[in-house]
Design a protein around this motif. Structure first.
Motif, PDB file in Angstrom:
ATOM      1  N   ILE A  37     -67.293  87.272  85.852  1.00  0.00           N
ATOM      2  CA  ILE A  37     -68.456  87.919  85.190  1.00  0.00           C
ATOM      3  C   ILE A  37     -68.496  87.399  83.866  1.00  0.00           C
ATOM      4  CG2 ILE A  37     -69.155  90.030  84.106  1.00  0.00           C
ATOM      5  CD1 ILE A  37     -69.132  90.268  87.113  1.00  0.00           C
ATOM      6  N   GLY A  38     -67.619  86.934  82.910  1.00  0.00           N
ATOM      7  CA  GLY A  38     -68.022  86.341  81.877  1.00  0.00           C
ATOM      8  C   GLY A  38     -68.722  84.786  82.215  1.00  0.00           C
ATOM      9  N   SER A  39     -68.269  84.259  83.256  1.00  0.00           N
ATOM     10  CA  SER A  39     -68.914  83.098  83.722  1.00  0.00           C
ATOM     11  C   SER A  39     -70.301  83.101  84.255  1.00  0.00           C
ATOM     12  CB  SER A  39     -68.023  82.240  84.656  1.00  0.00           C
ATOM     13  OG  SER A  39     -66.717  82.046  84.284  1.00  0.00           O
ATOM     14  N   ASP A  62     -60.814  70.126  80.672  1.00  0.00           N
ATOM     15  CA  ASP A  62     -59.325  71.081  80.347  1.00  0.00           C
ATOM     16  C   ASP A  62     -60.007  72.305  80.469  1.00  0.00           C
ATOM     17  OD1 ASP A  62     -57.868  68.831  80.246  1.00  0.00           O
ATOM     18  OD2 ASP A  62     -57.999  69.018  77.878  1.00  0.00           O
ATOM     19  N   TYR A  63     -60.903  72.745  79.763  1.00  0.00           N
ATOM     20  CA  TYR A  63     -61.347  74.057  80.059  1.00  0.00           C
ATOM     21  C   TYR A  63     -61.934  74.453  81.491  1.00  0.00           C
ATOM     22  CZ  TYR A  63     -64.473  78.110  79.417  1.00  0.00           C
ATOM     23  OH  TYR A  63     -65.273  79.458  79.590  1.00  0.00           O
ATOM     24  N   LEU A  64     -62.475  73.650  82.220  1.00  0.00           N
ATOM     25  CA  LEU A  64     -62.981  73.952  83.709  1.00  0.00           C
ATOM     26  C   LEU A  64     -61.611  74.209  84.521  1.00  0.00           C
ATOM     27  CD1 LEU A  64     -65.621  73.069  85.763  1.00  0.00           C
ATOM     28  CD2 LEU A  64     -63.252  72.547  86.707  1.00  0.00           C
ATOM     29  N   LEU A  65     -60.586  73.314  84.189  1.00  0.00           N
ATOM     30  CA  LEU A  65     -59.326  73.150  85.033  1.00  0.00           C
ATOM     31  C   LEU A  65     -58.413  74.508  84.318  1.00  0.00           C
ATOM     32  CD1 LEU A  65     -58.172  69.537  84.887  1.00  0.00           C
ATOM     33  CD2 LEU A  65     -59.155  70.879  86.886  1.00  0.00           C
ATOM     34  N   TRP A  66     -58.829  75.150  83.426  1.00  0.00           N
ATOM     35  CA  TRP A  66     -58.049  76.319  82.861  1.00  0.00           C
ATOM     36  C   TRP A  66     -58.588  77.565  83.765  1.00  0.00           C
ATOM     37  CZ3 TRP A  66     -60.329  80.478  80.326  1.00  0.00           C
ATOM     38  CH2 TRP A  66     -59.490  81.355  79.939  1.00  0.00           C
ATOM     39  N   LYS A  67     -59.883  77.630  83.855  1.00  0.00           N
ATOM     40  CA  LYS A  67     -60.483  78.347  84.530  1.00  0.00           C
ATOM     41  C   LYS A  67     -59.934  78.397  86.056  1.00  0.00           C
ATOM     42  CE  LYS A  67     -64.953  79.833  82.342  1.00  0.00           C
ATOM     43  NZ  LYS A  67     -66.273  79.836  82.744  1.00  0.00           N
ATOM     44  N   TYR A  68     -60.173  77.232  86.685  1.00  0.00           N
ATOM     45  CA  TYR A  68     -59.791  77.044  88.073  1.00  0.00           C
ATOM     46  C   TYR A  68     -58.493  77.329  88.475  1.00  0.00           C
ATOM     47  CZ  TYR A  68     -57.853  74.648  92.084  1.00  0.00           C
ATOM     48  OH  TYR A  68     -57.287  74.251  93.440  1.00  0.00           O
ATOM     49  N   ASN A  69     -57.334  77.074  87.199  1.00  0.00           N
ATOM     50  CA  ASN A  69     -56.111  77.636  87.904  1.00  0.00           C
ATOM     51  C   ASN A  69     -55.925  79.010  87.710  1.00  0.00           C
ATOM     52  OD1 ASN A  69     -54.782  75.005  87.869  1.00  0.00           O
ATOM     53  ND2 ASN A  69     -54.600  74.839  85.769  1.00  0.00           N
ATOM     54  N   LEU A  70     -56.545  79.626  87.162  1.00  0.00           N
ATOM     55  CA  LEU A  70     -56.681  81.308  87.151  1.00  0.00           C
ATOM     56  C   LEU A  70     -57.260  81.693  88.420  1.00  0.00           C
ATOM     57  CD1 LEU A  70     -57.302  82.191  83.191  1.00  0.00           C
ATOM     58  CD2 LEU A  70     -55.214  82.166  84.464  1.00  0.00           C
ATOM     59  N   PHE A 124     -66.207  88.828  77.021  1.00  0.00           N
ATOM     60  CA  PHE A 124     -66.982  88.397  75.880  1.00  0.00           C
ATOM     61  C   PHE A 124     -66.309  86.977  75.666  1.00  0.00           C
ATOM     62  CE2 PHE A 124     -68.232  92.746  74.811  1.00  0.00           C
ATOM     63  CZ  PHE A 124     -69.559  92.574  74.741  1.00  0.00           C
ATOM     64  N   ALA A 125     -65.160  87.012  75.715  1.00  0.00           N
ATOM     65  CA  ALA A 125     -64.403  85.552  75.370  1.00  0.00           C
ATOM     66  C   ALA A 125     -64.661  84.515  76.172  1.00  0.00           C
ATOM     67  CB  ALA A 125     -62.736  85.911  75.389  1.00  0.00           C
ATOM     68  N   ILE A 126     -64.866  84.792  77.640  1.00  0.00           N
ATOM     69  CA  ILE A 126     -65.026  83.768  78.616  1.00  0.00           C
ATOM     70  C   ILE A 126     -66.600  83.375  78.257  1.00  0.00           C
ATOM     71  CG2 ILE A 126     -65.962  83.307  81.119  1.00  0.00           C
ATOM     72  CD1 ILE A 126     -62.758  83.479  80.356  1.00  0.00           C
ATOM     73  N   TRP A 127     -67.663  84.524  78.111  1.00  0.00           N
ATOM     74  CA  TRP A 127     -68.750  84.272  77.858  1.00  0.00           C
ATOM     75  C   TRP A 127     -69.265  83.296  76.604  1.00  0.00           C
ATOM     76  CZ3 TRP A 127     -72.496  89.141  77.097  1.00  0.00           C
ATOM     77  CH2 TRP A 127     -73.920  88.627  76.853  1.00  0.00           C
ATOM     78  N   PHE A 128     -68.212  83.693  75.518  1.00  0.00           N
ATOM     79  CA  PHE A 128     -68.463  82.742  74.358  1.00  0.00           C
ATOM     80  C   PHE A 128     -67.810  81.569  74.457  1.00  0.00           C
ATOM     81  CE2 PHE A 128     -66.817  81.077  70.233  1.00  0.00           C
ATOM     82  CZ  PHE A 128     -67.960  81.109  69.466  1.00  0.00           C
ATOM     83  N   MET A 129     -66.766  81.256  75.265  1.00  0.00           N
ATOM     84  CA  MET A 129     -66.403  79.889  75.438  1.00  0.00           C
ATOM     85  C   MET A 129     -67.263  78.985  76.235  1.00  0.00           C
ATOM     86  SD  MET A 129     -62.397  80.237  76.036  1.00  0.00           S
ATOM     87  CE  MET A 129     -62.233  81.533  77.229  1.00  0.00           C
ATOM     88  N   ILE A 205     -61.841  88.376  70.508  1.00  0.00           N
ATOM     89  CA  ILE A 205     -62.048  87.524  71.712  1.00  0.00           C
ATOM     90  C   ILE A 205     -60.984  86.271  71.599  1.00  0.00           C
ATOM     91  CG2 ILE A 205     -64.394  87.606  72.069  1.00  0.00           C
ATOM     92  CD1 ILE A 205     -64.746  85.004  70.821  1.00  0.00           C
ATOM     93  N   LYS A 206     -60.338  85.993  70.316  1.00  0.00           N
ATOM     94  CA  LYS A 206     -59.491  85.036  70.291  1.00  0.00           C
ATOM     95  C   LYS A 206     -58.328  85.119  71.247  1.00  0.00           C
ATOM     96  CE  LYS A 206     -57.473  82.065  66.687  1.00  0.00           C
ATOM     97  NZ  LYS A 206     -57.182  81.822  65.225  1.00  0.00           N
ATOM     98  N   PRO A 207     -57.590  86.241  71.454  1.00  0.00           N
ATOM     99  CA  PRO A 207     -56.497  86.466  72.277  1.00  0.00           C
ATOM    100  C   PRO A 207     -56.665  85.949  73.705  1.00  0.00           C
ATOM    101  CG  PRO A 207     -56.612  88.225  70.807  1.00  0.00           C
ATOM    102  CD  PRO A 207     -57.978  87.638  70.694  1.00  0.00           C
ATOM    103  N   TYR A 208     -58.040  86.035  74.173  1.00  0.00           N
ATOM    104  CA  TYR A 208     -58.112  85.619  75.603  1.00  0.00           C
ATOM    105  C   TYR A 208     -58.669  84.462  75.518  1.00  0.00           C
ATOM    106  CZ  TYR A 208     -57.931  90.802  75.736  1.00  0.00           C
ATOM    107  OH  TYR A 208     -57.262  91.883  75.648  1.00  0.00           O
ATOM    108  N   MET A 209     -59.075  83.329  74.493  1.00  0.00           N
ATOM    109  CA  MET A 209     -59.339  82.126  74.643  1.00  0.00           C
ATOM    110  C   MET A 209     -58.277  81.137  74.840  1.00  0.00           C
ATOM    111  SD  MET A 209     -62.017  82.217  71.631  1.00  0.00           S
ATOM    112  CE  MET A 209     -62.816  80.621  71.824  1.00  0.00           C
TER     113      MET A 209
END
Length: 260
Positions: A37-39, A62-70, A124-129, A205-209
């Protein structure tokens, strides 16, 4: 109107939309749903076949791979680099037909009727990143520093004026003041720093970034060398008076000046 959870400080109750998706896709976790949803609110999309897809420049690999791993267990293949080597992308299996209908039913990406029910700090954290940054971070390729500004902002260029106002109200449900402003053809959301507003949002949002995206958060720390706003310090003279000169990232500059 969003359903309010009395145990969650008046914030929208997350998971109502998720429950419907989960019933047909039992392996989807709440964390994965929040990322999707954030994406979608940010740089991601769902095609007409129900594939969720996201693409970033190779600088943000690095950011995209972080999402992919999840989201790995939802994907049929690993991320791919474009033929020209300038972008990296991944997509999930065809499991988001419901989200396609809900978010793209008008023929474009648009806020669904129950958009607020999806929201929580991780969304919100995903949306902001994806689409956020700190104020004064760039202008036409150059770094620009603004006096006394810890503000943050969020690109909402996919959404129209009416939707921008809904987004303002959605932030208010979490106690965050946000103002949508038109910039050319599109809207941008400003999260002002007054009364600790942007810091409240950052703390939420920081704890989820992920670490590689923390550079988007302003530096709220006080400085021992004069007034300190973001990455900028106002320089004092020998008598302790502020001089009107500023030091940012090791470069001394006048107020309002741009530097590379």
């Amino acid at each position: 109107m969003p359903t309010i959870n009395p145990l969650n400080s008046g914030k929208p109750k997350s998971g109502l939309r998720f429950d419907r998706i989960r019933q047909s896709r039992a392996k989807l976790t709440q964390e994965q749903m929040d990322i999707i949803i954030g994406s979608i609110l940010g740089d991601g999309s769902v095609d007409k076949h129900g594939h969720f897809t996201e693409e970033h420049s190779i600088k943000q690999a690095d950011y995209l791979l972080w999402k992919y791993n999840l989201l790995r267990d939802l994907c049929a293949s690993e991320p791919k680099i474009s033929k020209r080597g300038v972008a990296i992308r991944f997509r999930t299996r065809k499991i988001f037909e419901e989200l396609r209908e809900e978010w793209y039913g008008t023929g474009r990406k648009a806020l669904p009727e129950h958009f607020e029910e999806y929201l929580n700090p991780r969304v919100f954290a995903i949306w902001f990143m994806d689409d956020g940054d700190k104020k004064g971070s760039s202008h036409k390729g150059k770094t620009v520093e603004y006096l006394a500004d810890f503000g943050m902002r969020l690109s909402i260029c996919c959404f129209n004026r009416k939707e921008s106002r809904r987004i303002e109200r959605a932030f208010a449900l979490f106690g965050i003041v946000a103002r949508a402003k038109r910039e050319g053809k599109y809207y941008r959301l400003s999260i002002p720093s007054s009364n600790g507003n942007s810091k409240k949002f950052a703390d939420m949002i920081k704890p989820y970034m992920t670490e590689c995206m923390l550079y988007k958060i302003p530096d709220f720390r006080p400085s021992e060398r004069g007034k300190h706003w973001g990455n900028k310090r106002q320089i004092k003279d020998g008598k302790g008076r502020f001089t009107g000169r500023y030091e940012a990232e090791g470069v001394e500059t006048r107020q309002g000046a741009a530097h590379a």
